[in-house]
Design a protein around this motif. Structure first.
Motif, short mmCIF file in Angstrom:
data_model
loop_
_atom_site.label_atom_id
_atom_site.label_comp_id
_atom_site.label_asym_id
_atom_site.label_seq_id
_atom_site.Cartn_x
_atom_site.Cartn_y
_atom_site.Cartn_z
N LEU A 161 0.85 -1.20 0.00
CA LEU A 161 0.00 0.00 0.00
C LEU A 161 0.88 1.25 0.00
N LYS A 164 2.07 1.84 -3.42
CA LYS A 164 0.98 2.28 -4.31
C LYS A 164 0.60 3.73 -4.02
N ILE A 165 0.67 4.11 -2.75
CA ILE A 165 0.41 5.52 -2.43
C ILE A 165 1.50 6.38 -3.07
N MET A 167 3.07 5.69 -5.80
CA MET A 167 2.72 5.76 -7.23
C MET A 167 1.62 6.80 -7.46
N ALA A 168 0.66 6.81 -6.54
CA ALA A 168 -0.45 7.78 -6.68
C ALA A 168 0.08 9.21 -6.57
#
Lengths: 303, 239
Positions: A161, A164-165, A167-168
């Motif tokens: 996570l 992915k954060i 990446m966001a």
């Protein structure tokens, strides 16, 4: 030829780690930390000086890496955050990070002097022979750590996570913060991680380069060239750029002359920027283009 | 209003030194859907960005369910106070549909059961999103991406839902699907502030409208007063 290739990969692994140091920071913050080379120098100098004063080598190495990691955070709070708080779209960090780098370099020269100091030996022992080519354990360790770092980073980025954060934030920092991501915390982590990567690069290259307050500049430039070759948008691509640069540099040294490594990287990066401006591994880049053509030709051959 | 979920008092905000909205006061009651209508450049998006904490410089006060969020940064507003469907959807195109949705539930990350429940509720509202859950969000059509954007907002399970021009750039069928979904959310008792240029959509979804022009609220009406097509409103303000 295999000897050149393997030596080049070992050299390139260092460039790649430095390039990843740049890339991780850029990935999250869209800032290029031009003090990256000096963070590498800080890691080498602290490790060297501590081991010269009798600190166990393992502890000195840890302190060296911790220094560059912490240094990354200091660069963020000193040279980047104030600038971006004033104007989110400002490019003043170009100068402020460069300035912090020069201050770090001068500070190191004042504290430890300008003479080269011997870095502690990490791995002794005989060379290892691979199909007739000789590699030191130090070089094998360097390649291994570089590969481990790039694979580990990609798994972390895509499977957790936290990654992915990241990446966001890389994709759209405004919207990432609107879904609950603390973008400033991620920026701090990115600068720390960038410092950690170049710190590791520093202790890997230390035994080959000696410790000197001014060595950050050349590694900083080589790392930046590797970043441009591989592509700035993906940290893993920047490692690829480092490996390409390392192999080409050793090839130039071997087949042109011993000074070729001073200018050859710039020729390479100019060619890369002309042919594939986003870097060879990025979308639409040369390697992907060649791979796609290869796959197309295979499909056509089968049909 | 005692049961106001959103209470804005004399809010002025803008970019740099220039205010785009001036002394705006408005409210959204609990379970109410309110539309903010106005022509391009009226300041509708600025109102939403101010509520969401994406604009730093502002005067006035914003309270969500009694909590003063005026000075809160966006990542704290997103801790359940409000969630936003931004104009143009702005999905994380480098990630899959499911990753986008799960990122919306960031504040529930320590409660996997809650995340799963929210994910199920999104898939129930948008079955097509479940079919595409493993695809990159960049591979979806505009309408599907809008469903994911609304789903991402739902995953936050916020007190107040903010939607910025959700119909923008969508085909008529996709607008119909999206309108039905918003009506369902309203029927579930969600509090919604909808920024729109399409009056017909706002009338179908909302209980009340505000009209914004040149950064100022110039009218407020219940949708029941506006007839089925809102022609009078369009003629008066939106031309």
């Amino acid at each position: 030829m295999l000897q050149v290739l393997l030596t080049g990969l070992a050299t390139g692994a260092i460039y790649g780690l430095v390039a990843m140091g740049y890339a991780v920071v850029y990935y999250v913050t869209r800032v290029i930390n031009f003090a990256t080379g000096q963070l590498l120098m800080a890691s080498i100098m602290v490790t060297t000086v501590l081991s010269m004063h009798g600190t166990p080598v393992a502890l000195a190495l840890a302190a060296g890496v911790a220094t560059s990691t912490l240094g990354g955070v200091v660069v963020y709070f000193l040279a980047v955050r104030p600038v971006l708080r004033f104007n989110r779209l400002s490019f003043a960090w170009l100068v402020s990070t460069l300035g912090v780098g020069i201050i770090l370099e001068s500070l190191a020269a004042v504290i430890w002097g300008t003479s080269s100091l011997p870095f502690p030996n990490l791995l002794n022992g005989r060379d290892v022979s691979i199909l007739g080519a000789a590699l030191t354990w130090q070089q094998i360790l360097t390649i291994g750590i570089a590969l481990f770092t790039v694979v580990g980073f990609e798994i972390f980025r895509k499977r957790t996570l936290f990654g992915k954060i990241g990446m966001a934030i890389s994709s759209d920092p405004d919207i990432a913060s609107a879904i609950g991501a603390n973008v400033t915390s991620y920026a701090v982590v990115a600068f720390a991680l960038g410092g950690l990567l170049v710190g590791v690069a520093g202790i890997l290259v230390g035994p080959l380069s000696f410790a000197n307050p001014y060595l950050g500049e050349s590694f900083g430039i080589s790392g930046f060239v590797a970043l441009m070759i591989g592509g700035i948008e993906q940290p893993a691509a920047s490692m690829g750029g480092g490996l390409i640069l390392g192999v080409l540099t050793i090839l130039a040294n071997t087949y042109i002359n011993a000074q070729a490594s001073d200018w050859f990287p710039f020729v390479v990066v100019m060619v890369v920027l002309l042919v594939t401006p986003n870097g060879v591994f990025m979308s639409g880049g040369a390697i992907k283009g060649i791979w796609r053509r290869f796959q197309t030709s295979r499909v056509e051959a089968k049909s | 209003m005692t049961d106001a979920v959103l209470q804005i008092e004399t809010l002025s905000a803008g970019y740099g030194r220039f205010d785009v909205i001036h002394d705006i006061s408005m409210s959204v009651a609990n379970g109410e859907a309110v539309a903010l209508l106005g022509p391009n450049g009226a300041g509708k998006t600025t109102v939403l960005r101010s509520i969401m904490g994406l604009i730093r410089h502002r005067r006035g006060a914003i309270r969500i369910a009694g909590t003063d969020v005026t000075k809160m940064p966006a990542h704290r507003v997103a801790k359940g106070h409000a969630a936003l469907v931004p104009e143009g959807r702005r999905l994380f195109l480098n990630q899959t549909v499911e990753d986008n949705l799960r990122l919306g539930a960031m504040r529930h990350r320590r409660n996997p059961q809650k995340v799963q429940e929210l994910l199920d509720s999104v898939f129930e509202l948008f079955p097509v999103v479940e079919r595409h859950r493993h695809r990159p969000s960049s591979a979806l059509s505009g309408g599907e991406q809008q469903m994911v954007a609304i789903g991402r907002m739902m995953m936050n399970d916020p007190t107040l839902m903010l939607l910025d021009e959700p119909s923008l750039g969508l085909a008529p069928l996709a607008i119909d699907d999206m309108t039905r979904a918003l009506v369902k959310l309203r029927q579930q008792g969600r509090s919604i502030l909808l920024v729109e240029q399409r009056v017909d959509l706002a009338l179908k979804v909302c209980d009340r409208i505000y009209v914004l022009s040149d950064g100022r609220i110039i009218d407020e009406k219940r949708t029941g007063e506006l007839g089925d097509d809102g022609r009078a409103l369009i003629d008066a303000y939106l031309g």
